[in-house]
Design a protein around this motif. Structure first.
Motif: not given
Length: 238
Positions: A145, A162, A166, A171-173
């Motif tokens: 990230s 995280s 989903e 989203p914080s992916t």
């Protein structure tokens, strides 16, 4: 259906323990935490005795990549180029633009998520960022990230959270599976500031001795429409 935060809770609890041990802190809210505090991970953030030069090239980057000076203070919408080490001798370089800061509530954005009492005492923030790979290392597929933190009202660095499944609001992916030189992505990162904490700055700080690059600006309520152009230049508060 109940869903559970994956890393966010561990990050939050770690940060809460650090806040409890940090005393009053320096209170300058610049993204350079008090020597008695640390990041939300296990590393100490005690600064070195010698301040690094703002123009020092702290990691090797490809020719033509100009790293932003350490200690730079930026407004929302401004770009910074930063380098960070993924592992020994593997360096990534990103052009980072922090675009928007939003404060939300668990009631508004976390419906259906199973949260314990400690998590509910935190303040959730969404940080919208655009990143471009300006280095030679493909950053995709590594679970990477953007290396950003928020600084809370007690001058503690908080890591992004995280999720085990989903999370549509933000989203914080990690970066996409393919993210080579020239690739660009717009991402949303979730941060939980413990004990009803604030967001006073967004900080790029890849190492303990790095004089952080920080962005400050107005924090919008999640229902607000994004303002055109750059964000406010004043420091946000939670």
């Amino acid at each position: 259906m109940n869903r559970v935060l994956a890393r966010g809770l561990a990050v939050l609890l770690s940060a809460m323990l650090l806040v409890g041990c940090s005393g009053s802190g320096s209170g300058d809210n610049t993204g350079n935490p008090d020597p008695s505090t640390s990041t939300s991970g296990s590393q100490s953030t005690t600064p070195s005795a010698t301040e690094p030069s703002p123009t020092e090239t702290y990691l090797p980057v490809p020719p033509g990549v100009d790293l932003t000076a350490q200690g730079s203070k930026l407004a929302l919408g401004d770009h910074a180029v930063g380098a960070f080490e993924l592992r020994k001798d593997v360096v990534g370089a990103l052009d980072i633009q922090v675009n928007r800061l939003e404060q939300t509530t668990f009631k508004q954005s976390f419906k259906g998520w199973k949260l314990d009492s400690a998590t509910k005492k935190s303040t959730p923030f969404f940080v919208h960022v655009t990143v471009k790979n300006v280095g030679d290392t493909d950053l995709g597929g590594r679970g990477v990230s953007p290396p950003l933190y928020i600084v809370d009202g007690k001058n503690t660095l908080i890591e992004s959270s995280s999720f085990a499944s989903e999370f549509k609001p933000c989203p914080s992916t990690p970066l996409p599976k393919k993210f080579g030189h020239g690739d660009k992505a717009t991402v949303c990162l979730v941060f939980l500031s413990p004990d009803k904490g604030q967001l006073t700055a967004v900080s790029f700080r890849p190492t303990e001795t790095f004089n952080p690059i920080v962005w400050t600006g107005a924090i919008q309520a999640l229902t607000d429409k994004p303002k055109k152009g750059k964000g406010g230049k004043g420091k946000g508060n939670g």
